[in-house]
Design a protein around this motif. Sequence first.
Motif, short mmCIF file in Angstrom:
data_model
loop_
_atom_site.label_atom_id
_atom_site.label_comp_id
_atom_site.label_asym_id
_atom_site.label_seq_id
_atom_site.Cartn_x
_atom_site.Cartn_y
_atom_site.Cartn_z
N ILE A 201 0.84 -1.20 0.00
CA ILE A 201 0.00 0.00 0.00
C ILE A 201 0.88 1.25 0.00
N LEU A 202 1.86 1.28 0.86
CA LEU A 202 2.73 2.44 0.96
C LEU A 202 3.55 2.62 -0.32
N GLU A 203 3.99 1.52 -0.92
CA GLU A 203 4.76 1.61 -2.16
C GLU A 203 3.89 2.08 -3.32
N MET A 204 2.64 1.66 -3.36
CA MET A 204 1.72 2.14 -4.39
C MET A 204 1.48 3.63 -4.24
N ASN A 205 1.35 4.10 -3.01
CA ASN A 205 1.25 5.54 -2.76
C ASN A 205 2.48 6.27 -3.29
N ARG A 206 3.65 5.71 -3.01
CA ARG A 206 4.89 6.37 -3.42
C ARG A 206 5.03 6.43 -4.93
N CYS A 207 4.63 5.35 -5.61
CA CYS A 207 4.75 5.30 -7.07
C CYS A 207 3.68 6.13 -7.77
N GLY A 208 2.49 6.18 -7.19
CA GLY A 208 1.40 6.89 -7.84
C GLY A 208 0.42 5.97 -8.54
N ILE A 209 0.28 4.75 -8.03
CA ILE A 209 -0.70 3.80 -8.55
C ILE A 209 -1.94 3.84 -7.66
N MET A 210 -3.11 4.05 -8.26
CA MET A 210 -4.35 4.04 -7.50
C MET A 210 -4.60 2.65 -6.92
N ILE A 211 -5.03 2.59 -5.68
CA ILE A 211 -5.33 1.33 -5.00
C ILE A 211 -6.78 0.97 -5.27
N ASP A 212 -6.98 -0.19 -5.88
CA ASP A 212 -8.30 -0.67 -6.28
C ASP A 212 -8.81 -1.68 -5.25
N VAL A 213 -10.00 -1.46 -4.71
CA VAL A 213 -10.52 -2.33 -3.64
C VAL A 213 -11.60 -3.30 -4.13
N SER A 214 -11.74 -3.48 -5.44
CA SER A 214 -12.89 -4.22 -5.95
C SER A 214 -12.90 -5.72 -5.71
N HIS A 215 -11.82 -6.31 -5.23
CA HIS A 215 -11.85 -7.74 -4.93
C HIS A 215 -11.43 -8.11 -3.50
N PRO A 216 -10.63 -7.32 -2.82
CA PRO A 216 -10.24 -7.67 -1.45
C PRO A 216 -11.42 -7.74 -0.48
N SER A 217 -11.17 -8.32 0.70
CA SER A 217 -12.20 -8.45 1.73
C SER A 217 -12.51 -7.10 2.37
N LYS A 218 -13.63 -7.05 3.07
CA LYS A 218 -14.02 -5.82 3.74
C LYS A 218 -12.97 -5.38 4.76
N GLU A 219 -12.46 -6.31 5.54
CA GLU A 219 -11.46 -5.95 6.55
C GLU A 219 -10.19 -5.42 5.89
N ALA A 220 -9.79 -6.04 4.78
CA ALA A 220 -8.62 -5.55 4.05
C ALA A 220 -8.86 -4.14 3.52
N ILE A 221 -10.05 -3.90 3.00
CA ILE A 221 -10.38 -2.57 2.46
C ILE A 221 -10.31 -1.52 3.56
N LYS A 222 -10.85 -1.84 4.73
CA LYS A 222 -10.80 -0.88 5.84
C LYS A 222 -9.35 -0.57 6.23
N GLN A 223 -8.51 -1.59 6.22
CA GLN A 223 -7.10 -1.37 6.54
C GLN A 223 -6.41 -0.53 5.46
N MET A 224 -6.83 -0.72 4.21
CA MET A 224 -6.27 0.10 3.12
C MET A 224 -6.60 1.57 3.33
N PHE A 225 -7.83 1.84 3.72
CA PHE A 225 -8.22 3.23 3.99
C PHE A 225 -7.38 3.81 5.13
N GLU A 226 -7.11 3.01 6.14
CA GLU A 226 -6.31 3.49 7.28
C GLU A 226 -4.87 3.82 6.87
N LEU A 227 -4.31 2.99 6.00
CA LEU A 227 -2.89 3.11 5.66
C LEU A 227 -2.61 4.10 4.53
#
Length: 426
Positions: A201-227
Amino acid sequence: MKSRITVCFLLCSLSFFAQSDPELLEKARAIHQKVITIDTHNDIDVSNFTEDRNYTMDLDTQVNLPKMEKGGMDVTWLIVYTGQEALTQNAYDKAYENADQKFKAIHRLCEEIAPEKIGLATNSKEVRKLVSEGKKVAMIGVENAYPIGEDLSRIQEFYDRGARYMSLAHNGHSQFSDSNTGEVDGVWLHHGLSELGKKAILEMNRCGIMIDVSHPSKEAIKQMFELSKAPLIASHSSARALCDHSRNLDDELLELFKEKGGVVQTVAFTSYVNKEKHYAFNAARDEIYQRKAAEMEFEILPRDSVRGLSQEDRSAYYQQYGAIRKAAATEVANLKNTISPVNVSDFVDHIDYLVQKIGIDHVGISSDFDGGGGIDGWNDASESENITIELVKRGYSEEDIAKLWGENLLRVMDEVAAVAEELQAN
């Protein structure tokens, strides 16, 4: 029963009015031609990116340049998809080869096969420039980070090759993230993101790649929002309140998109739009397909089995399956007289819900064409105008429609790029 009949009559009357009112149609078509139309999820088969068979031709694919031209579709996100396999280095290497072939195929289309007709864009300025030149636009999304293996440097590599969004899982738990599919059996691998996934997640932020949540679990998505320090997207998901499928987003997750400034790209995948209509129509349609297949001595395989075929065998299978569908087309069309399929109105119901729940600035449009997507009225890129007609019918303004069809997504891209620039500067 009387109220249901009345509602059906009103909806049918409105649909007829939209189709027969010249002023409404003229308004919708003018808007559709003016705004930038972006579909954020279209799967590809590399066999359709050769000199002899490619997207300059009106293939039996749901997306190609002639269909985009006919439907007024400006931008197609072509997907580097890899299915979920074992979490081993050998499997990662095989997946990377698959991803490599798809990256090369997309670049081949834009740089060798049809550079005068379509260009590859990696940011909003390039999108606008290509559209202003009268060209179609390709962008690259990565569906499943699985091919990266455990080498996070490949995130930068994928960015350098044009990828501008990526999901961390697909149908199965990856080395990075749990998948929504864990809801079926309640078995989770990471209970959200793995430690490697958090670093990704942090590396995608650094590179400039949008993080897509369309397949991960709900708990994973919530953690993505936090990070994540940048907004997130759902490249092809709809509203769970209207269709209770684990691939859709519930109200709690939708509120996070509103709070964090992301965008949800509503998807025209029938079972994610209306399960009841999907199962009823598909059961009757599949009976027709099975009968035609038996007549033509062809075996229709489960979708998972098809994905397990080699690239060559899968292409041959889809070619034969296409012949079955073509032979059954008239019977399937007549079936709609007795069983209503999932249609454009059902799809725009999800847009309505999302707009009311999280606001017009956080909603977009996707099809999942050539990956199982397509609804009655928008079953390939040539029918894209029908979405705009339905939006105009429901009272959306030109500004609203521009946001839904692409401006919201471009805004998020710009914001993700700005976060990356700041992180790299520091």
